[in-house]
Design a protein around this motif. Sequence first.
Motif, PDB file in Angstrom:
ATOM      1  N   LEU A 235     101.097  29.101  95.143  1.00  0.00           N
ATOM      2  CA  LEU A 235     101.219  28.004  96.096  1.00  0.00           C
ATOM      3  C   LEU A 235      99.860  27.378  96.385  1.00  0.00           C
ATOM      4  O   LEU A 235      98.892  28.083  96.675  1.00  0.00           O
ATOM      5  N   HIS A 236      99.812  26.037  96.303  1.00  0.00           N
ATOM      6  CA  HIS A 236      98.601  25.288  96.617  1.00  0.00           C
ATOM      7  C   HIS A 236      98.989  24.044  97.413  1.00  0.00           C
ATOM      8  O   HIS A 236     100.168  23.673  97.475  1.00  0.00           O
ATOM      9  N   TYR A 237      97.971  23.401  97.977  1.00  0.00           N
ATOM     10  CA  TYR A 237      98.193  22.176  98.745  1.00  0.00           C
ATOM     11  C   TYR A 237      97.176  21.122  98.341  1.00  0.00           C
ATOM     12  O   TYR A 237      96.036  21.437  98.005  1.00  0.00           O
ATOM     13  N   LYS A 238      97.596  19.884  98.384  1.00  0.00           N
ATOM     14  CA  LYS A 238      96.679  18.746  98.308  1.00  0.00           C
ATOM     15  C   LYS A 238      96.906  17.881  99.536  1.00  0.00           C
ATOM     16  O   LYS A 238      98.032  17.800 100.056  1.00  0.00           O
TER      17      LYS A 238
ATOM     18  N   VAL B 287      95.202  13.241  94.617  1.00  0.00           N
ATOM     19  CA  VAL B 287      96.163  13.016  93.541  1.00  0.00           C
ATOM     20  C   VAL B 287      96.761  14.352  93.115  1.00  0.00           C
ATOM     21  O   VAL B 287      96.038  15.304  92.797  1.00  0.00           O
ATOM     22  N   LEU B 288      98.074  14.427  93.117  1.00  0.00           N
ATOM     23  CA  LEU B 288      98.794  15.563  92.555  1.00  0.00           C
ATOM     24  C   LEU B 288      99.395  15.147  91.220  1.00  0.00           C
ATOM     25  O   LEU B 288      99.014  15.634  90.165  1.00  0.00           O
TER      26      LEU B 288
ATOM     27  N   ASP C 246     103.896   9.125  94.769  1.00  0.00           N
ATOM     28  CA  ASP C 246     104.565   7.909  95.222  1.00  0.00           C
ATOM     29  C   ASP C 246     105.783   8.258  96.074  1.00  0.00           C
ATOM     30  O   ASP C 246     105.993   7.687  97.155  1.00  0.00           O
ATOM     31  N   TYR C 247     106.579   9.199  95.610  1.00  0.00           N
ATOM     32  CA  TYR C 247     107.771   9.603  96.359  1.00  0.00           C
ATOM     33  C   TYR C 247     107.395  10.186  97.709  1.00  0.00           C
ATOM     34  O   TYR C 247     107.974   9.832  98.750  1.00  0.00           O
ATOM     35  N   TYR C 248     106.423  11.099  97.734  1.00  0.00           N
ATOM     36  CA  TYR C 248     106.023  11.747  98.981  1.00  0.00           C
ATOM     37  C   TYR C 248     105.385  10.768  99.974  1.00  0.00           C
ATOM     38  O   TYR C 248     105.346  11.045 101.180  1.00  0.00           O
ATOM     39  N   SER C 249     104.875   9.644  99.496  1.00  0.00           N
ATOM     40  CA  SER C 249     104.128   8.727 100.364  1.00  0.00           C
ATOM     41  C   SER C 249     104.984   8.085 101.454  1.00  0.00           C
ATOM     42  O   SER C 249     104.447   7.515 102.406  1.00  0.00           O
ATOM     43  N   VAL C 250     106.309   8.159 101.333  1.00  0.00           N
ATOM     44  CA  VAL C 250     107.167   7.567 102.369  1.00  0.00           C
ATOM     45  C   VAL C 250     107.412   8.529 103.523  1.00  0.00           C
ATOM     46  O   VAL C 250     107.989   8.139 104.542  1.00  0.00           O
ATOM     47  N   PHE C 251     106.975   9.772 103.364  1.00  0.00           N
ATOM     48  CA  PHE C 251     107.189  10.776 104.400  1.00  0.00           C
ATOM     49  C   PHE C 251     105.882  11.058 105.141  1.00  0.00           C
ATOM     50  O   PHE C 251     104.796  10.864 104.610  1.00  0.00           O
TER      51      PHE C 251
ATOM     52  N   GLU D 137     101.097  15.481 105.952  1.00  0.00           N
ATOM     53  CA  GLU D 137      99.638  15.603 105.961  1.00  0.00           C
ATOM     54  C   GLU D 137      99.146  16.322 104.714  1.00  0.00           C
ATOM     55  O   GLU D 137      98.032  16.101 104.250  1.00  0.00           O
ATOM     56  N   ALA D 138      99.963  17.214 104.176  1.00  0.00           N
ATOM     57  CA  ALA D 138      99.591  17.962 102.968  1.00  0.00           C
ATOM     58  C   ALA D 138     100.789  18.043 102.033  1.00  0.00           C
ATOM     59  O   ALA D 138     101.936  18.087 102.473  1.00  0.00           O
ATOM     60  N   LYS D 139     100.510  18.014 100.742  1.00  0.00           N
ATOM     61  CA  LYS D 139     101.552  18.095  99.718  1.00  0.00           C
ATOM     62  C   LYS D 139     101.524  19.485  99.091  1.00  0.00           C
ATOM     63  O   LYS D 139     100.603  19.816  98.340  1.00  0.00           O
ATOM     64  N   PRO D 140     102.526  20.316  99.377  1.00  0.00           N
ATOM     65  CA  PRO D 140     102.558  21.645  98.771  1.00  0.00           C
ATOM     66  C   PRO D 140     103.062  21.571  97.327  1.00  0.00           C
ATOM     67  O   PRO D 140     103.881  20.717  96.988  1.00  0.00           O
ATOM     68  N   TYR D 141     102.565  22.451  96.485  1.00  0.00           N
ATOM     69  CA  TYR D 141     103.070  22.535  95.117  1.00  0.00           C
ATOM     70  C   TYR D 141     102.828  23.935  94.594  1.00  0.00           C
ATOM     71  O   TYR D 141     101.992  24.692  95.118  1.00  0.00           O
TER      72      TYR D 141
END
Length: 298
Positions: free
Chosen positions: A228-231, A236-237, A243-248, A251-255
């Motif tokens: 598990l990591h975050y950006k 940029v992930l 682009d999809y996550y940008s509407v929500f 604060e951080a994008k987990p992947y």
Amino acid sequence: MSILEEIATEGRLPLAWATAEVNKNFGDELSYYINNEIVGSGYVIQHSNFNDDMPRLVSVGTILHEFVNGELWVWGTGMDRELFDREKFGTTNPEVLAIRGQLSFEVLERAGFIRDECMLGDPGLLISRFVPPAAEKKYELGIIPHLSNYTDDSVDEYVFDCFRYSYPSSVRIVHPRLYPEETIEDKITEITACERILSSSVHGIIVADAFHIPNLFMHEDYSIPDGLHYKSRYEVLEHRIDDYYSVFDMEAKPYYNQRRSEKFDIDGIMEAVDSAYSDKNIDIIADDLLKCHPANIY
């Protein structure tokens, strides 16, 4: 007169999406399925090409940068921003009703193609309005690879070496293709029978979100360990998921990082999904997308 009647001719709605004769990509086929459900029996969906010299609607997919000529109505599509050509796209005389995310929106806005109110969101989120989920959960984890994770010469041979390992029956590898006789409903049942989803297919993530199934985006980066990591929202992930996550309001994008030479740590993945996932409020986005569909604008 609705916008739909302006686009359609003799009951045929030209719709441009990426498709194939056999072994279709389920994410791309969501475009046909969802639009067909919205317009109803009064119209027949007619496949249109990216360069047709005619009015047409474009919906689901990372394909907007491919279009040229004709008259284009955009409803929720995304783009590869590095491949976007303003002059080429301008030949479509585009009317932008909705766009997948803020990043694609900003490209079109800078280029002068946003003329009126424009909604944000991927229409794939509407699939839960038209297809029921599986009657029961059969799998603890579903893994959905993107088509790029498969070899070009075979839809059955995995690029990821880790898929060659044996996994418990509680893990389902969901192929992104629709094989002959397989339907969108079949694929949705397969996905929604999973308690969690790990996916490098963006529409695997979107379908999971539509049905409120905990999920994580799967990424591959050999410079960092698996897990598990975050950006941050500004880092940029991967351009489609960014682009999809940008509407929500994230604060951080987990992947989850997964190197293709390594075996999946199933327990680790499930723990990562459970700890990192936050349910998204997709209902308002889905409602707005429905309102701005050409069938519903007069």
